[in-house]
Design a protein around this motif. Structure first.
Motif, PDB file in Angstrom:
ATOM      1  N   ILE A   5      79.957  20.802 -45.166  1.00 59.83           N
ATOM      2  CA  ILE A   5      80.269  19.317 -44.694  1.00 59.83           C
ATOM      3  C   ILE A   5      80.369  18.654 -45.943  1.00 59.83           C
ATOM      4  CG2 ILE A   5      79.210  17.391 -43.644  1.00 59.83           C
ATOM      5  CD1 ILE A   5      78.108  19.169 -41.477  1.00 59.83           C
ATOM      6  N   GLY A   6      81.433  17.960 -46.270  1.00 63.49           N
ATOM      7  CA  GLY A   6      81.380  17.066 -47.534  1.00 63.49           C
ATOM      8  C   GLY A   6      81.020  15.724 -47.489  1.00 63.49           C
ATOM      9  N   VAL A   7      80.258  15.202 -48.497  1.00 64.30           N
ATOM     10  CA  VAL A   7      79.451  13.790 -48.440  1.00 64.30           C
ATOM     11  C   VAL A   7      79.959  13.093 -49.757  1.00 64.30           C
ATOM     12  CG1 VAL A   7      77.298  12.803 -48.907  1.00 64.30           C
ATOM     13  CG2 VAL A   7      77.290  14.760 -47.510  1.00 64.30           C
ATOM     14  N   PRO A  30      76.274  21.707 -47.892  1.00 68.82           N
ATOM     15  CA  PRO A  30      76.707  20.269 -48.168  1.00 68.82           C
ATOM     16  C   PRO A  30      77.743  20.356 -49.633  1.00 68.82           C
ATOM     17  CG  PRO A  30      74.598  20.823 -49.034  1.00 68.82           C
ATOM     18  CD  PRO A  30      74.875  21.985 -48.309  1.00 68.82           C
ATOM     19  N   VAL A  31      78.830  19.694 -49.637  1.00 67.67           N
ATOM     20  CA  VAL A  31      79.728  19.523 -50.555  1.00 67.67           C
ATOM     21  C   VAL A  31      79.677  18.366 -51.177  1.00 67.67           C
ATOM     22  CG1 VAL A  31      81.857  20.215 -51.311  1.00 67.67           C
ATOM     23  CG2 VAL A  31      81.097  21.577 -49.755  1.00 67.67           C
ATOM     24  N   LEU A  40      89.550  17.197 -50.864  1.00 68.09           N
ATOM     25  CA  LEU A  40      88.441  17.276 -50.002  1.00 68.09           C
ATOM     26  C   LEU A  40      87.831  18.643 -50.257  1.00 68.09           C
ATOM     27  CD1 LEU A  40      89.847  15.444 -46.724  1.00 68.09           C
ATOM     28  CD2 LEU A  40      88.410  14.616 -48.661  1.00 68.09           C
ATOM     29  N   GLU A  41      88.309  19.569 -51.118  1.00 66.78           N
ATOM     30  CA  GLU A  41      87.852  20.682 -51.312  1.00 66.78           C
ATOM     31  C   GLU A  41      87.378  21.562 -50.021  1.00 66.78           C
ATOM     32  OE1 GLU A  41      84.371  20.562 -54.035  1.00 66.78           O
ATOM     33  OE2 GLU A  41      85.357  19.040 -55.024  1.00 66.78           O
ATOM     34  N   GLY A  42      88.558  21.623 -48.985  1.00 62.21           N
ATOM     35  CA  GLY A  42      88.340  22.430 -47.923  1.00 62.21           C
ATOM     36  C   GLY A  42      87.291  22.423 -47.078  1.00 62.21           C
ATOM     37  N   VAL A  43      86.714  21.128 -47.098  1.00 62.15           N
ATOM     38  CA  VAL A  43      85.422  20.973 -46.231  1.00 62.15           C
ATOM     39  C   VAL A  43      85.879  21.053 -44.631  1.00 62.15           C
ATOM     40  CG1 VAL A  43      84.052  19.907 -47.920  1.00 62.15           C
ATOM     41  CG2 VAL A  43      85.362  18.428 -46.189  1.00 62.15           C
ATOM     42  N   ASP A  44      84.919  21.165 -43.868  1.00 63.57           N
ATOM     43  CA  ASP A  44      85.079  21.246 -42.592  1.00 63.57           C
ATOM     44  C   ASP A  44      84.848  19.957 -41.625  1.00 63.57           C
ATOM     45  OD1 ASP A  44      85.510  24.142 -42.038  1.00 63.57           O
ATOM     46  OD2 ASP A  44      83.686  24.257 -42.974  1.00 63.57           O
ATOM     47  N   GLY A  80      91.777  15.352 -36.635  1.00 69.10           N
ATOM     48  CA  GLY A  80      90.816  15.814 -35.798  1.00 69.10           C
ATOM     49  C   GLY A  80      89.436  16.082 -36.593  1.00 69.10           C
ATOM     50  N   MET A  81      89.394  16.223 -37.944  1.00 64.63           N
ATOM     51  CA  MET A  81      88.259  16.593 -38.615  1.00 64.63           C
ATOM     52  C   MET A  81      87.191  15.668 -38.227  1.00 64.63           C
ATOM     53  SD  MET A  81      87.327  16.481 -42.741  1.00 64.63           S
ATOM     54  CE  MET A  81      88.709  18.021 -43.127  1.00 64.63           C
TER      55      MET A  81
END
Length: 235
Positions: A5-7, A30-31, A40-44, A80-81
């Motif tokens: 999960i990116g912040v 956390p990313v 976005l570095e491949g975050v979910d 849809g993320m």
């Protein structure tokens, strides 16, 4: 499966580290992402954290909504993320037109800080699926520009389509129309709210409860919901 999960940190973010910690406590990775990046570095999933981006100049969240990374945020939302906007992040989502309406100065013209009761109005989103509809939760609130506004047609549509995610319970702290504390988009993947779930994820640091002081962890449900939503898509 490890959920990432990116912040996103913007100039003036102050709850980004808290959001990262909440993600970790909930069991995801956390990313840290930077507002000036296009990666976005491949975050979910994504969290737009609270703070005072760009000093709240012009309008709260208005300048941050034009940050480079917001192009990727909009694209990810369309695909849809799960995306959560907390306080200033909610203001960004509104300013970026990912959620409708607007957020203005509190009606009493003062900064408000309190543990706020909320009613969960929609439990079918990527960020609320571990709650039940009608459940009352307590989440810390701190804002000066938290008054939600929209025209009557938009308000009626939000109510009719079930897009009100959270409503203030007990007291309306900032004059938000129809006691709206948070919204979801039609797809249920984008959610924004003014209270701060990341501050109610760890015993000893959350709101008081009947059991003990500072023991409230209702905020964990937000991040657990996102993890569950990502896992369902991957299954």
């Amino acid at each position: 499966m490890s959920v990432r999960i990116g912040v996103i940190t913007f100039p003036g973010s102050l709850d980004d580290r808290d959001a990262q910690r909440a993600v970790r406590i909930a069991g995801a990775e956390p990313v840290a992402l930077w507002h000036g990046s296009h990666d976005l570095e491949g975050v979910d999933a994504l969290v737009l954290p609270g703070g005072f981006s760009y000093g709240d100049y012009l309008r709260a969240g208005a300048i941050a909504a034009l940050s480079p990374i917001m192009a990727e945020v909009k694209e990810a939302a369309a695909k849809g993320m799960p995306i959560l906007g907390i306080c200033n992040g909610f203001q960004m989502l509104v300013e970026a037109h990912l959620l409708p309406g607007g957020l203005i100065r509190n009606d009493h013209q003062h900064f408000v800080r309190r543990d706020q009761k909320l009613t969960v109005e929609n439990s079918d989103t990527a960020w609320t699926n571990t709650f039940r509809r009608g459940q009352e939760i307590v989440i810390p609130l701190k804002n000066a520009d938290g008054g939600y506004i929209a025209d009557e047609e938009t308000l009626d549509r939000l109510e009719g389509e079930g897009l009100v995610a959270f409503r203030y319970a007990g007291v309306n702290p900032n004059g938000s129309l129809r006691d709206i504390a948070g919204l979801t988009n039609e797809a249920g993947n984008v959610v924004g709210l003014m209270p701060h779930p990341e501050h109610a994820t760890e015993p000893g640091f959350g709101p008081d409860t009947a059991a003990a002081m500072r023991s409230g962890v209702d905020g964990l449900g937000f991040f657990a919901s996102a993890i569950a939503a990502v896992a369902r898509v991957a299954a």
